[in-house]
Design a protein around this motif. Structure first.
Motif, PDB file in Angstrom:
ATOM      1  N   ASP A  51       0.850  -1.184   0.000  1.00  0.00           N
ATOM      2  CA  ASP A  51       0.000   0.000   0.000  1.00  0.00           C
ATOM      3  C   ASP A  51       0.891   1.242   0.000  1.00  0.00           C
ATOM      4  O   ASP A  51       1.558   1.541   0.994  1.00  0.00           O
ATOM      5  CB  ASP A  51      -0.904  -0.010   1.240  1.00  0.00           C
ATOM      6  CG  ASP A  51      -1.900   1.135   1.252  1.00  0.00           C
ATOM      7  OD1 ASP A  51      -1.500   2.287   0.980  1.00  0.00           O
ATOM      8  OD2 ASP A  51      -3.079   0.883   1.553  1.00  0.00           O
ATOM      9  N   HIS A  52       0.910   1.968  -1.108  1.00  0.00           N
ATOM     10  CA  HIS A  52       1.831   3.089  -1.263  1.00  0.00           C
ATOM     11  C   HIS A  52       1.578   4.190  -0.238  1.00  0.00           C
ATOM     12  O   HIS A  52       2.518   4.862   0.203  1.00  0.00           O
ATOM     13  CB  HIS A  52       1.741   3.660  -2.678  1.00  0.00           C
ATOM     14  CG  HIS A  52       2.258   2.736  -3.717  1.00  0.00           C
ATOM     15  ND1 HIS A  52       2.218   3.023  -5.068  1.00  0.00           N
ATOM     16  CD2 HIS A  52       2.827   1.502  -3.617  1.00  0.00           C
ATOM     17  CE1 HIS A  52       2.737   2.024  -5.755  1.00  0.00           C
ATOM     18  NE2 HIS A  52       3.114   1.095  -4.897  1.00  0.00           N
ATOM     19  N   GLY A  53       0.319   4.386   0.152  1.00  0.00           N
ATOM     20  CA  GLY A  53       0.013   5.394   1.148  1.00  0.00           C
ATOM     21  C   GLY A  53       0.622   5.066   2.499  1.00  0.00           C
ATOM     22  O   GLY A  53       1.205   5.925   3.163  1.00  0.00           O
ATOM     23  N   ILE A  54       0.489   3.801   2.906  1.00  0.00           N
ATOM     24  CA  ILE A  54       1.064   3.369   4.185  1.00  0.00           C
ATOM     25  C   ILE A  54       2.582   3.411   4.115  1.00  0.00           C
ATOM     26  O   ILE A  54       3.243   3.849   5.067  1.00  0.00           O
ATOM     27  CB  ILE A  54       0.565   1.958   4.552  1.00  0.00           C
ATOM     28  CG1 ILE A  54      -0.940   2.010   4.870  1.00  0.00           C
ATOM     29  CG2 ILE A  54       1.346   1.396   5.746  1.00  0.00           C
ATOM     30  CD1 ILE A  54      -1.551   0.666   5.163  1.00  0.00           C
ATOM     31  N   VAL A  55       3.139   2.977   2.996  1.00  0.00           N
ATOM     32  CA  VAL A  55       4.593   3.014   2.836  1.00  0.00           C
ATOM     33  C   VAL A  55       5.118   4.432   3.013  1.00  0.00           C
ATOM     34  O   VAL A  55       6.075   4.677   3.748  1.00  0.00           O
ATOM     35  CB  VAL A  55       5.006   2.464   1.456  1.00  0.00           C
ATOM     36  CG1 VAL A  55       6.472   2.789   1.167  1.00  0.00           C
ATOM     37  CG2 VAL A  55       4.795   0.961   1.386  1.00  0.00           C
ATOM     38  N   SER A  56       4.488   5.381   2.330  1.00  0.00           N
ATOM     39  CA  SER A  56       4.933   6.773   2.404  1.00  0.00           C
ATOM     40  C   SER A  56       4.831   7.299   3.834  1.00  0.00           C
ATOM     41  O   SER A  56       5.753   7.964   4.328  1.00  0.00           O
ATOM     42  CB  SER A  56       4.079   7.630   1.460  1.00  0.00           C
ATOM     43  OG  SER A  56       4.441   8.988   1.555  1.00  0.00           O
ATOM     44  N   PHE A  57       3.735   6.983   4.506  1.00  0.00           N
ATOM     45  CA  PHE A  57       3.496   7.450   5.874  1.00  0.00           C
ATOM     46  C   PHE A  57       4.534   6.885   6.844  1.00  0.00           C
ATOM     47  O   PHE A  57       5.156   7.621   7.620  1.00  0.00           O
ATOM     48  CB  PHE A  57       2.083   7.027   6.289  1.00  0.00           C
ATOM     49  CG  PHE A  57       1.740   7.295   7.728  1.00  0.00           C
ATOM     50  CD1 PHE A  57       1.706   8.585   8.231  1.00  0.00           C
ATOM     51  CD2 PHE A  57       1.432   6.248   8.582  1.00  0.00           C
ATOM     52  CE1 PHE A  57       1.379   8.835   9.550  1.00  0.00           C
ATOM     53  CE2 PHE A  57       1.112   6.480   9.907  1.00  0.00           C
ATOM     54  CZ  PHE A  57       1.074   7.779  10.394  1.00  0.00           C
ATOM     55  N   VAL A  58       4.747   5.570   6.775  1.00  0.00           N
ATOM     56  CA  VAL A  58       5.676   4.913   7.694  1.00  0.00           C
ATOM     57  C   VAL A  58       7.120   5.310   7.383  1.00  0.00           C
ATOM     58  O   VAL A  58       7.913   5.602   8.290  1.00  0.00           O
ATOM     59  CB  VAL A  58       5.515   3.382   7.638  1.00  0.00           C
ATOM     60  CG1 VAL A  58       6.602   2.690   8.454  1.00  0.00           C
ATOM     61  CG2 VAL A  58       4.131   2.981   8.144  1.00  0.00           C
ATOM     62  N   GLN A  59       7.456   5.340   6.107  1.00  0.00           N
ATOM     63  CA  GLN A  59       8.820   5.672   5.708  1.00  0.00           C
ATOM     64  C   GLN A  59       9.188   7.091   6.138  1.00  0.00           C
ATOM     65  O   GLN A  59      10.283   7.328   6.669  1.00  0.00           O
ATOM     66  CB  GLN A  59       8.955   5.530   4.196  1.00  0.00           C
ATOM     67  CG  GLN A  59      10.377   5.457   3.694  1.00  0.00           C
ATOM     68  CD  GLN A  59      10.432   5.020   2.246  1.00  0.00           C
ATOM     69  OE1 GLN A  59       9.574   5.367   1.438  1.00  0.00           O
ATOM     70  NE2 GLN A  59      11.447   4.253   1.899  1.00  0.00           N
ATOM     71  N   LYS A  60       8.274   8.036   5.943  1.00  0.00           N
ATOM     72  CA  LYS A  60       8.540   9.424   6.337  1.00  0.00           C
ATOM     73  C   LYS A  60       8.759   9.521   7.845  1.00  0.00           C
ATOM     74  O   LYS A  60       9.693  10.182   8.309  1.00  0.00           O
ATOM     75  CB  LYS A  60       7.369  10.311   5.914  1.00  0.00           C
ATOM     76  CG  LYS A  60       7.565  11.783   6.260  1.00  0.00           C
ATOM     77  CD  LYS A  60       6.383  12.616   5.788  1.00  0.00           C
ATOM     78  CE  LYS A  60       6.561  14.079   6.151  1.00  0.00           C
ATOM     79  NZ  LYS A  60       5.388  14.893   5.702  1.00  0.00           N
ATOM     80  N   GLY A  61       7.908   8.840   8.619  1.00  0.00           N
ATOM     81  CA  GLY A  61       8.035   8.886  10.070  1.00  0.00           C
ATOM     82  C   GLY A  61       9.319   8.253  10.566  1.00  0.00           C
ATOM     83  O   GLY A  61       9.989   8.799  11.451  1.00  0.00           O
TER      84      GLY A  61
END
Length: 221
Positions: free
Chosen positions: A10-20
């Motif tokens: 899920d690209h949205g979750i990836v972006s969220f977790v990776q940024k954090g």
């Protein structure tokens, strides 16, 4: 700096977790399917794996079971929408260190990551030695036969992979996964380009080409 593999499609979750995680000081690499996650977890020298269950090509339960069967002890936090007791038990009995369900708060995920990392033995040695070379992971200094050598960031990461696997045949796909995180097409010649550049700095005879298979670090004759 801890290195975390995020196995999630899920690209949205990836972006969220990776940024954090990056903001918290962690290095992250992403695998968007189970087969890639399994390959990268085998060779990537990760400190933690965040693993979704509903991955394409190979589900997270299978990835986890194969890693544990092969003796890979990297801590795994399952992060999934599956919230049944059966799934939780399956994940924990299959070798997961923790189990979180979606939706989730990043602060809780970060707290669990820190807790699991603190549970691990002290980090591996910060100085690697192989094939007449010394590589200091803290100062980013490299010595070849006693002389200092300047490497770019990618060259340093490539040499680290070779030194951690001295004498072992590494395919281009394995090297690509560790150094570039599969951000490049597997058909790209980027690995070959950087191997040539590295050879010019450490000596051509240290990196042996196994035609059609990959590369291997060896001590010079």
């Amino acid at each position: 700096m801890s290195r975390i593999l995020i196995a999630e499609d899920d690209h949205g979750i990836v972006s969220f977790v990776q940024k954090g995680l990056r903001s918290a000081g962690y290095t992250t690499v992403v695998a968007e399917d189970g087969q890639t996650a399994l390959l990268m977890a085998r060779v990537g020298e990760f400190d933690m794996i965040i693993l979704d269950i509903g991955l394409p090509l190979m589900d997270g339960f299978t990835v986890l079971e194969r890693l544990r069967e092969e003796g890979v002890a990297t801590p795994v936090i399952v992060l999934t929408a599956r919230d049944s007791v059966t799934d939780r038990v399956h994940g924990l009995e299959g070798g997961a260190n923790d189990y979180m369900t979606k939706p989730f708060q990043f602060a809780e995920l970060l707290a669990r990551i820190r807790l699991r990392l603190e549970d691990q033995p002290s980090a591996t040695a910060s100085v690697l030695r192989a094939a007449g070379m010394t590589l200091d992971l803290r100062t980013r200094q490299v010595e070849v036969d006693g002389r200092a050598v300047d490497l770019s960031g990618r060259e340093f990461a490539l040499l680290e992979v070779f030194m951690r696997h001295e004498g072992q045949l590494l395919s281009r796909e394995q090297i690509l996964g560790h150094v570039w995180g599969y951000d490049f097409d597997p058909a790209s010649n980027v690995v070959d380009v950087y191997v040539r550049a590295l050879r010019r700095k450490i000596g051509a005879d240290r990196v042996q080409t196994m035609r059609g298979s990959g590369y291997r670090l060896q001590a010079p004759a």
